[in-house]
Design a protein around this motif. Structure first.
Motif, mmCIF file in Angstrom:
data_model
loop_
_atom_site.group_PDB
_atom_site.id
_atom_site.type_symbol
_atom_site.label_atom_id
_atom_site.label_comp_id
_atom_site.label_asym_id
_atom_site.label_seq_id
_atom_site.Cartn_x
_atom_site.Cartn_y
_atom_site.Cartn_z
ATOM 1 N N MET A 176 0.828 -1.209 0.000
ATOM 2 C CA MET A 176 0.000 0.000 0.000
ATOM 3 C C MET A 176 0.861 1.256 0.000
ATOM 4 N N ALA A 177 1.921 1.247 0.812
ATOM 5 C CA ALA A 177 2.823 2.401 0.844
ATOM 6 C C ALA A 177 3.488 2.610 -0.513
ATOM 7 N N GLY A 178 3.869 1.513 -1.158
ATOM 8 C CA GLY A 178 4.469 1.620 -2.492
ATOM 9 C C GLY A 178 3.501 2.207 -3.501
ATOM 10 N N VAL A 179 2.236 1.821 -3.424
ATOM 11 C CA VAL A 179 1.221 2.352 -4.349
ATOM 12 C C VAL A 179 1.030 3.850 -4.129
ATOM 13 N N LEU A 180 0.983 4.292 -2.868
ATOM 14 C CA LEU A 180 0.821 5.723 -2.593
ATOM 15 C C LEU A 180 2.031 6.518 -3.090
ATOM 16 N N LEU A 181 3.221 5.966 -2.906
ATOM 17 C CA LEU A 181 4.419 6.642 -3.411
ATOM 18 C C LEU A 181 4.369 6.735 -4.939
ATOM 19 N N LEU A 182 3.982 5.653 -5.586
ATOM 20 C CA LEU A 182 3.856 5.661 -7.038
ATOM 21 C C LEU A 182 2.837 6.704 -7.481
ATOM 22 N N ALA A 183 1.731 6.831 -6.762
ATOM 23 C CA ALA A 183 0.681 7.787 -7.120
ATOM 24 C C ALA A 183 1.209 9.218 -7.065
ATOM 25 N N VAL A 184 1.967 9.533 -6.032
ATOM 26 C CA VAL A 184 2.518 10.890 -5.906
ATOM 27 C C VAL A 184 3.475 11.187 -7.054
ATOM 28 N N LEU A 185 4.385 10.257 -7.322
ATOM 29 C CA LEU A 185 5.381 10.475 -8.370
ATOM 30 C C LEU A 185 4.723 10.558 -9.752
ATOM 31 N N TRP A 186 3.748 9.689 -10.003
ATOM 32 C CA TRP A 186 3.102 9.671 -11.313
ATOM 33 C C TRP A 186 2.278 10.942 -11.519
ATOM 34 N N SER A 187 1.569 11.393 -10.481
ATOM 35 C CA SER A 187 0.772 12.616 -10.620
ATOM 36 C C SER A 187 1.666 13.829 -10.854
ATOM 37 N N LEU A 188 2.836 13.854 -10.213
ATOM 38 C CA LEU A 188 3.797 14.938 -10.466
ATOM 39 C C LEU A 188 4.297 14.892 -11.914
ATOM 40 N N ALA A 189 4.549 13.679 -12.412
ATOM 41 C CA ALA A 189 4.980 13.536 -13.804
ATOM 42 C C ALA A 189 3.880 13.976 -14.757
ATOM 43 N N ASP A 190 2.628 13.651 -14.446
ATOM 44 C CA ASP A 190 1.508 14.104 -15.278
ATOM 45 C C ASP A 190 1.460 15.621 -15.336
ATOM 46 N N ALA A 191 1.637 16.272 -14.181
ATOM 47 C CA ALA A 191 1.581 17.729 -14.125
ATOM 48 C C ALA A 191 2.729 18.361 -14.908
ATOM 49 N N HIS A 192 3.880 17.697 -14.903
ATOM 50 C CA HIS A 192 5.058 18.268 -15.583
ATOM 51 C C HIS A 192 5.019 18.043 -17.092
ATOM 52 N N PHE A 193 4.639 16.810 -17.503
ATOM 53 C CA PHE A 193 4.713 16.462 -18.924
ATOM 54 C C PHE A 193 3.393 16.656 -19.668
ATOM 55 N N ALA A 194 2.287 16.830 -18.955
ATOM 56 C CA ALA A 194 0.969 17.039 -19.557
ATOM 57 C C ALA A 194 0.681 16.021 -20.661
ATOM 58 N N PRO A 195 0.559 14.735 -20.319
ATOM 59 C CA PRO A 195 0.302 13.705 -21.335
ATOM 60 C C PRO A 195 -1.078 13.859 -21.952
ATOM 61 N N ALA A 196 -1.290 13.124 -23.038
ATOM 62 C CA ALA A 196 -2.546 13.241 -23.783
ATOM 63 C C ALA A 196 -3.737 12.754 -22.976
ATOM 64 N N SER A 197 -3.531 11.826 -22.049
ATOM 65 C CA SER A 197 -4.623 11.306 -21.224
ATOM 66 C C SER A 197 -4.191 11.301 -19.766
ATOM 67 N N LEU A 198 -5.171 11.374 -18.869
ATOM 68 C CA LEU A 198 -4.884 11.369 -17.447
ATOM 69 C C LEU A 198 -4.614 9.946 -16.961
ATOM 70 N N SER A 199 -3.715 9.822 -16.019
ATOM 71 C CA SER A 199 -3.494 8.539 -15.366
ATOM 72 C C SER A 199 -4.534 8.374 -14.265
ATOM 73 N N LEU A 200 -4.608 7.174 -13.719
ATOM 74 C CA LEU A 200 -5.490 6.924 -12.584
ATOM 75 C C LEU A 200 -5.144 7.845 -11.423
ATOM 76 N N TYR A 201 -3.842 8.161 -11.273
ATOM 77 C CA TYR A 201 -3.375 8.949 -10.138
ATOM 78 C C TYR A 201 -3.676 10.437 -10.286
ATOM 79 N N SER A 202 -3.971 10.886 -11.474
ATOM 80 C CA SER A 202 -4.420 12.263 -11.678
ATOM 81 C C SER A 202 -5.935 12.340 -11.768
ATOM 82 N N LEU A 203 -6.539 11.286 -12.317
ATOM 83 C CA LEU A 203 -7.982 11.275 -12.507
ATOM 84 C C LEU A 203 -8.731 11.197 -11.173
#
Length: 273
Positions: A176-203
């Motif tokens: 669970m801790a690993g998933v939360l860490l992944l969510a934070v890092l992935w959402s930061l990457a989404d905000a920085h790179f602005a991909p064409a679609s949202l990830s689960l962690y941004s959605l």
């Protein structure tokens, strides 16, 4: 064994990645349809359907293909999610001894519904975007990897000794801790790179807010463990170590997708709230 695992993984990735990143959805749909049909065959064998297990796999493929051809879009994902949560809890509570007591026909039907729901959720998840689907896949992989290392380092209390003796509560918390860490890092990457679609962690934070998003991610991490335990329960009830030997070094298809079976439809339910 390690060499077999590596070769099989490389071959699978060589087929999966081009299909996943193809602009047309057909290659990915066909590849995963073959895999889910193989999982249906394995499910039949694990549940006492010997000669007819091929027919069960063909039925799974036919139903999925018919839904795809008809353009069926499932909107009842919350009901599927509830069914998974309640059904997994009941099955795990009954244990390996309780599973064979259920009527064989019911077990076969449940397997078909379970596999079809997962495949439809996967194809609809791809329609939401590669970023979304990959984020769901990586959630399951992170939960498994983090649980493994946390369990090795800190595991003391057994999670389900009669089903999977190697799993511990400490491993679950680490996953669970690993998933939360992944969510934070992935959402930061989404905000920085602005991909064409949202990830689960941004959605999820955008639709539910971060408190409910964190709770949802913890539920998904827990259900990935439940999916793994459920398949282990079915194998233990059947006296099998692996679901099959279709994937040398890895066991069977069900051994590789067990955690995805509940996570995919529950992720779709949360994403479409």
């Amino acid at each position: 064994m390690l060499k077999q695992r590596v070769i099989t993984a490389v071959v699978l990735l060589a087929v999966l990645l081009p299909a996943l990143f193809a602009s047309n959805p057909w290659p990915f749909g066909l590849f995963t349809l073959v895999m889910v049909a193989a999982a249906g065959w394995e499910w039949g064998r694990l549940n006492g359907l010997t000669a007819g297990s091929v027919l069960l796999g063909a039925l799974v493929a036919a139903l999925c293909a018919a839904a795809w051809w008809a353009g069926l879009v499932v909107t009842l994902w919350p009901l599927v999610a509830i069914a998974w949560i309640v059904g997994a809890a009941l099955a795990l509570r009954a244990g390996p001894g309780g599973w064979p007591q259920a009527p064989a026909l019911l077990r076969w039907v449940l397997g078909v519904l379970m596999l079809c729901a997962a495949w439809l959720a996967m194809t609809q998840g791809r329609a939401l975007g590669l970023n979304f689907l990959l984020s769901v896949f990586c959630l399951v992989w992170m939960a498994d990897i983090a649980a493994y290392f946390a369990g090795r380092a800190f595991g003391r209390r057994k999670l389900a000794p009669t089903i999977s003796p190697g799993k511990s509560w400490e491993g679950v918390y680490g996953g669970m801790a690993g998933v939360l860490l992944l969510a934070v890092l992935w959402s930061l990457a989404d905000a920085h790179f602005a991909p064409a679609s949202l990830s689960l962690y941004s959605l999820l934070p955008a639709r539910l807010g971060w408190p409910l998003a964190v709770l949802s991610l913890l539920v998904l991490a827990a259900m990935s463990v439940a999916g793994d335990l459920f398949e282990s329960l079915v194998k233990r009830a059947a006296g099998a170590k692996d679901s099959s030997q279709l994937l040398p070094g890895h066991g069977g298809v069900l051994d590789r997708i067990d955690a995805l079976l509940p996570v995919l439809p529950i992720a779709l339910a949360l994403a479409t709230l």
